[in-house]
Scaffold this motif. Sequence first.
Motif: not given
Lengths: 251, 315
Positions: A126-135, B98-101, A143-148
């Motif tokens: 789904a690729n949704q949970t992180g974005q929804m939680l942050a919201a 990135d945006v829509l969810p 999202t999609f981090a390759s370096k932090i």
Amino acid sequence: MKILVAIKRVVDYNVRVQIKRDGSGVATDGLKMSINPFDEIALEEALRIREAGTDTQVLVVSIGSQSAQQQLRTALAMGADRALLLSTEDESQIQPPLLAHALLKLIEQESPELVLMGKQAIDDDANQTGQMLAALWGRPQATFASKIELAAGLATVTREVDEGLELIRVELPALITTDLRLNTPRFVKMPDIMKAKRKPLEIRPLVELDLEPTPHLETFAYEPPPKRQGGHKVDSVAALVATLKAKGVIE
Amino acid sequence: MNKILVIAQHNSRELSPATYRAAACAQAIGGEITVAVFAEAAGPIAAAAARLDGVSRVITIERPENAHQLAALLAPQIAALAPDYTHVLMTSTTCGKDVLPRAAALAGAAMVSDVMQVLGPREFRRPIYAGNVIVSVRVPGTGPVFASPRAASWRPVGNGGEAAIEPATLELCLPTHTEYLRLEQEENDRPDLQSASRVISGGRGVGSTENFKLIYSLADKLGAAVGASRAAVDAGFAPSDLQVGQTGKIIAPELYIAVGISGAIQHLTGIKDAGTIVAINKDPEAPIFEVADIGLVGDLFKILPELEQEIENPS
Ligand SMILES: Cc1cc2nc3c(=O)[nH]c(=O)nc-3n(C[C@H](O)[C@H](O)[C@H](O)COP(=O)(O)OP(=O)(O)OC[C@H]3O[C@@H](n4cnc5c(N)ncnc54)[C@H](O)[C@@H]3O)c2cc1C
């Protein structure tokens, strides 16, 4: 600092799943199960942040059936300090909005400065949970981090995007979802598995969080993908080019 | 009637092909289609959006915060528009993902990722398990449906439309916790991987960055874009934005040539919709041959130069 890592128990990425005979779902009984690969990378990153010397506690949480204890034990063996299972036997419930609301409750109790999770679970993709939680949390997402890189209450994150690599800077607390090239997770060693048995693994029924009903999707059919008819071979470069020309794909 | 909001995707200068695909999905749902352009300056992007077939209205939301398509800033604006629509669509590029969810969560909605097919206004087909299972899902309730069309499943619409462009303002205070720094991009003038009609991909078998020149050279001969397997990207042979597969790009070129790629399910999921798949691999048992329309077993270092030669001067 406190880092919350969310992990999901999924069918191992090497296993090819089948649909149940009656078409009512995906047959997962008896298959090899693992930590979702992206979540394992999230946990590895949390451990590296702790090992880099800051005073850090790594809390790993999973929402799922009792069997997910196994993956939480693995996470403890990798090095997490504490584990928590929010248990539910109704796996059809485990959808991004519910996960996001449940994790938000946990964030309110635990006040982490950083939440790390995989960018997607390789079962529902789904690729949704992180974005929804942050919201819901009202905090930044990377999202999609390759370096932090963490410094002075800020995270500078390199993100793998379609156009190349995007760098953004976010204020902590923040949520970061991981891509494959962030790190390579460590192997768990036997003594660590023994030690992990003594680390705290708490189990709380998900219903105890008293969540309001969350929006969800209803799945009403499972089908195999259309099959590609491959398998034709040629025995020379000349035959390859001739076949491509005959098909009209090259001039 | 359905009122569908398509979120435009762009790079501040041009409307991206992703928007043309989202418009195609919107047409399949059917209804009145509005495109929203969030930008610092929407001019040419809005003009292109207004020409999309089937679109009846373009709204522009211009403010400096919209310069970089950051999820934390776009999501509240999309959520504010959502109640006026039955559907909100944004193609599942990395930006859409990135945006829509985030917007869906703010609007109190669930979301359907990677829509391959529209079965009804609230029913869709989408892939799970790296495309090994296709599910049909229903969005219960009556609130706006948030969905991301899967790029490779939708043919871009044409641009014979003439929609009206209307500036809109949203009285919203946007967060300041997220700062865009920069985009690092490898410059090249090859076709774009996601829209190219031909793609040549190299895998671990190619062996090194130096050897990857063989892939580029063949691609140039064929006017093709270059792709790579995860193993090739991890090994540093190719940049990450060339990765094809479950976690890279999902593509649907007319011709796909896989060189030194074994054909792991995570890779194959990215090329399922390709027209003709060619595999070049020295291992006759490599799974890639099961899906390849044309397979050639052999050493890529011998085959690639021969192939270039043969394309130039057929024997
Ligand atoms: C969560 C997850 C997500 C993933 N996402 C992706 C993804 O998006 N995309 C992706 O590609 N992978 C992805 N993978 C990785 C995937 O499982 C494979 O590991 C990867 O695709 C293998 O890449 P490869 O085929 O280049 O390498 P290998 O599997 O090592 O294959 C190399 C091939 O080259 C051939 N070869 C070697 N030398 C020669 C020669 N001289 N001439 C001809 N042939 C030669 C070999 O026979 C072999 O078949 C993912 C994995 C996970 C766990």
